[in-house]
Design a protein around this motif. Structure first.
Motif, PDB file in Angstrom:
ATOM      1  N   ALA A 125     -36.236  -5.333  -2.631  1.00 40.74           N
ATOM      2  CA  ALA A 125     -36.164  -6.614  -3.343  1.00 40.74           C
ATOM      3  C   ALA A 125     -34.805  -7.271  -3.112  1.00 40.74           C
ATOM      4  N   MET A 126     -33.754  -6.441  -3.138  1.00 35.37           N
ATOM      5  CA  MET A 126     -32.420  -7.002  -2.952  1.00 35.37           C
ATOM      6  C   MET A 126     -32.285  -7.576  -1.547  1.00 35.37           C
ATOM      7  N   SER A 138     -34.003 -11.033  -1.240  1.00 41.37           N
ATOM      8  CA  SER A 138     -33.367 -12.206  -1.831  1.00 41.37           C
ATOM      9  C   SER A 138     -32.074 -12.554  -1.101  1.00 41.37           C
ATOM     10  N   ASP A 139     -31.631 -11.681  -0.212  1.00 38.50           N
ATOM     11  CA  ASP A 139     -30.406 -11.980   0.525  1.00 38.50           C
ATOM     12  C   ASP A 139     -30.672 -12.620   1.881  1.00 38.50           C
ATOM     13  N   ASN A 140     -31.927 -12.816   2.209  1.00 39.56           N
ATOM     14  CA  ASN A 140     -32.239 -13.456   3.483  1.00 39.56           C
ATOM     15  C   ASN A 140     -31.640 -14.847   3.560  1.00 39.56           C
ATOM     16  N   ASP A 141     -31.266 -15.251   4.726  1.00 41.27           N
ATOM     17  CA  ASP A 141     -30.799 -16.609   4.977  1.00 41.27           C
ATOM     18  C   ASP A 141     -29.761 -17.095   3.968  1.00 41.27           C
ATOM     19  N   PRO A 142     -28.628 -16.404   3.870  1.00 38.58           N
ATOM     20  CA  PRO A 142     -27.656 -16.837   2.861  1.00 38.58           C
ATOM     21  C   PRO A 142     -27.230 -18.281   3.036  1.00 38.58           C
ATOM     22  N   GLU A 166     -29.079 -20.693   3.997  1.00 35.57           N
ATOM     23  CA  GLU A 166     -30.131 -21.634   3.633  1.00 35.57           C
ATOM     24  C   GLU A 166     -30.501 -21.549   2.160  1.00 35.57           C
ATOM     25  N   ALA A 167     -29.684 -20.843   1.392  1.00 36.09           N
ATOM     26  CA  ALA A 167     -29.971 -20.752  -0.036  1.00 36.09           C
ATOM     27  C   ALA A 167     -30.021 -22.157  -0.626  1.00 36.09           C
ATOM     28  N   PRO A 168     -31.062 -22.428  -1.419  1.00 30.86           N
ATOM     29  CA  PRO A 168     -31.202 -23.777  -1.957  1.00 30.86           C
ATOM     30  C   PRO A 168     -30.038 -24.130  -2.883  1.00 30.86           C
ATOM     31  N   LYS A 169     -29.645 -25.373  -2.869  1.00 30.09           N
ATOM     32  CA  LYS A 169     -28.581 -25.817  -3.770  1.00 30.09           C
ATOM     33  C   LYS A 169     -29.146 -26.812  -4.772  1.00 30.09           C
ATOM     34  N   LEU A 170     -28.639 -26.691  -6.001  1.00 30.31           N
ATOM     35  CA  LEU A 170     -29.093 -27.597  -7.045  1.00 30.31           C
ATOM     36  C   LEU A 170     -28.270 -28.872  -7.020  1.00 30.31           C
TER      37      LEU A 170
END
Lengths: 181, 81
Positions: free
Chosen positions: B6-7, B10-14, B16-20
């Motif tokens: 799981a960890m 969630s670390d894929n594509d750091p 491309e992490a969505p930004k708010l």
């Protein structure tokens, strides 16, 4: 060295912020307090390995999150269990007015993966820098940033879903159910 | 190792992490700190004051000795709250 009364006072002063982190991470007050208890016991008996002059608060948070993950592994708990347990409590004890917000946000936190929740809590609520959070979690700064961004995006999404049906406890529970789909 | 998987996920594509949006981020930050504040402003439960008392007493009794026994001593307090 012997653990001094000074350390006792320092630990006492840090308990409130440890509790806030533990409860928000575990999604459950009782489990959170058990985590804090384990943390204090471990900190006390391992104090020799703590380098004085370094960050006691960060050291305690590291012990706490390691304890959280080791319990999660031992019990074979999935992240979703946190939310499941919380949702169950919500349905049996209707929250007091004014507590709704707190309970709801904590419940929603339970819906995001533990590593993201942890990163968001450390940086967004506990006031640690990205660098400190990376040290606490034993990962790269970029990883923390990524987790925080993901956690924020997911929470914002969940909060929006909830607010569409926010007219009372029943609707809140229904929103939780529909959000789970 | 489900947890490890799981960890990793969630670390894929750091990058491309969505930004708010900044506004949403501000609201969210305020909510989080508000939630924290409610817990932080609660008085420290007695169980922790008692725990620290016991840890300190155990330490005093075995000063000069190894502290291997202090954690089991403290762990016993868990049952009597």
């Amino acid at each position: 060295m012997t653990v001094s009364s000074e350390l006792r006072q320092q630990l006492l002063d840090l308990i409130p912020s440890l509790r806030a982190f533990a409860m928000s991470l575990a999604g459950d007050s009782e489990r959170g307090d058990d985590l804090v208890q384990e943390t204090l016991v471990k900190a006390w008996s391992n104090f020799k390995s703590f380098q004085e002059g370094t960050n006691l608060r960060a050291w305690l948070f590291t012990i706490l999150r390691n304890e959280f993950y080791s319990q999660m592994r031992k019990k074979g708990r999935e992240v979703e269990d946190v939310d499941g347990a919380y949702a169950e409590r919500l349905s049996t004890h209707a929250p007091q007015f004014g507590q709704v917000e707190l309970e709801e946000l904590r419940r929603l936190l339970g819906r995001i993966p533990a590593d993201q929740r942890e990163a968001l809590l450390l940086v967004g609520a506990s006031g640690f820098s990205y660098e400190e959070a990376a040290d606490i979690c034993g990962c790269a700064i970029g990883t923390i940033k990524s987790r925080v961004n993901r956690a924020r995006a997911r929470l914002a999404e969940l909060l929006e879903l909830e607010s569409e049906a926010e007219f009372g406890p029943d609707q809140v529970n229904e929103a939780a159910v529909s959000a789970a789909r | 190792m489900k947890h490890g998987e799981a960890m990793a996920d969630s670390d894929n594509d750091p990058l491309e992490a969505p930004k708010l949006e900044p506004a949403a981020q501000t609201v969210l930050g305020r909510e989080l700190r508000h939630m924290y504040h409610q817990i932080v402003s609660e008085p420290v439960p007695d169980r922790f004051v008692h725990l620290l008392d016991q840890l300190e007493q155990a330490e005093g009794r075995r000063s000069g000795d190894t502290d291997s026994g202090s954690s089991s001593q403290a762990r016993n307090t868990k049952t009597d709250r």
